[in-house]
Design a protein around this motif. Structure first.
Motif, short mmCIF file in Angstrom:
data_model
loop_
_atom_site.label_atom_id
_atom_site.label_comp_id
_atom_site.label_asym_id
_atom_site.label_seq_id
_atom_site.Cartn_x
_atom_site.Cartn_y
_atom_site.Cartn_z
N PHE A 159 8.65 -5.78 1.23
CA PHE A 159 7.24 -5.48 1.44
C PHE A 159 7.07 -4.53 2.62
CE2 PHE A 159 7.64 -9.91 -0.05
CZ PHE A 159 7.13 -9.73 -1.32
N ALA A 160 7.76 -4.83 3.72
CA ALA A 160 7.59 -4.04 4.94
C ALA A 160 8.02 -2.60 4.75
CB ALA A 160 8.37 -4.68 6.08
N MET A 161 9.02 -2.37 3.89
CA MET A 161 9.56 -1.03 3.72
C MET A 161 8.79 -0.20 2.69
SD MET A 161 12.07 -0.73 5.85
CE MET A 161 13.21 0.54 5.29
N GLN A 162 7.78 -0.80 2.07
CA GLN A 162 7.02 -0.06 1.06
C GLN A 162 6.33 1.16 1.65
OE1 GLN A 162 4.90 -2.49 -2.20
NE2 GLN A 162 5.10 -3.94 -0.53
N ASN A 163 5.88 1.03 2.91
CA ASN A 163 5.15 2.12 3.55
C ASN A 163 6.03 3.01 4.41
OD1 ASN A 163 2.66 1.18 2.46
ND2 ASN A 163 2.56 -0.37 4.08
N LYS A 171 16.71 2.37 1.13
CA LYS A 171 16.03 1.33 1.90
C LYS A 171 16.63 -0.03 1.59
CE LYS A 171 11.81 2.70 0.71
NZ LYS A 171 10.32 2.76 0.70
N ARG A 172 16.96 -0.28 0.33
CA ARG A 172 17.59 -1.54 -0.05
C ARG A 172 18.93 -1.70 0.65
NH1 ARG A 172 21.21 -3.95 -3.11
NH2 ARG A 172 22.14 -1.97 -3.68
#
Length: 204
Positions: A159-163, A171-172
């Motif tokens: 969730f935090a890395m969505q933005n 990112k994963r």
């Protein structure tokens, strides 16, 4: 040519995908079975063939998501409690989360619903089991925190890395790298179980 069983399986998955998308767009409580059927362009009767209620859809999603975690726990229980096993456990858990990202978003945004359906309890049990597999029985409190943080950083990170700008796969990998570092730090060499062949390998 696809078989009737394959077609039923595909329809079931389409219902799950569309339902999750609508739950995310307008909320679980504000989404009706009629709207799900309309988005799918099928009749409510066709939808009822697979799921009688919205709750049935959510429960099926959790059952599908928790199955691979159960398999991962079974695998880990059959391995030696080494750092390598724990690092591989985190890597495999990361893989199992790939297709479950929409479900975890639903859990985050509909926590009351998850509690009411009692499906969160099953997931909590699995997380506690994974936690027990990552930490040593006599682990210090700080190392226990590291192991817990490693698990939940993988959830929160989605969730935090969505933005955050960047390729989703990169990112994963970054999230996995941090989780692996936490597990490694929680299992320093001085606290790891001695390998059975350590006496032999130590001799010249």
């Amino acid at each position: 040519m696809s078989t009737p069983q394959a077609r039923r399986g595909n329809t079931r998955q389409r219902i799950q995908d569309v339902a999750l998308a609508l739950f995310s767009e307008q909320g679980y409580d504000k989404t009706s079975l009629r709207e799900i059927a309309e988005r799918l362009e099928v009749t409510k009767a066709a939808l009822y063939y697979h799921f009688k209620t919205k709750e049935d859809i959510v429960i099926s999603l959790f059952q599908d998501a928790t199955g691979p975690i159960d398999e991962l726990i079974t695998w880990a229980n059959g391995q030696p409690r080494t750092l390598q096993t724990k690092q591989e456990l985190i890597r495999r858990y990361s893989e199992s989360l790939r297709s479950a990202e929409p479900l975890f978003r639903f859990m985050q945004e509909n926590q009351a619903t998850v509690r009411d359906l009692s499906i969160g309890e099953r997931f909590k049990e699995q997380m506690l089991t994974l936690f027990g597999l990552l930490k040593e029985p006599d682990a210090e409190l700080s190392d226990q925190v590291r192991c817990l943080t490693a698990l939940f950083s993988m959830h929160a990170g989605m969730f935090a890395m969505q933005n955050v700008e960047g390729d989703p796969e990169e990112k994963r990998k970054a999230i996995l790298e941090v989780a692996t570092e936490l597990v490694t730090a929680a299992n320093p060499p001085s606290r790891r179980p001695a390998r059975p062949d350590s006496a032999q390998t130590a001799s010249p």
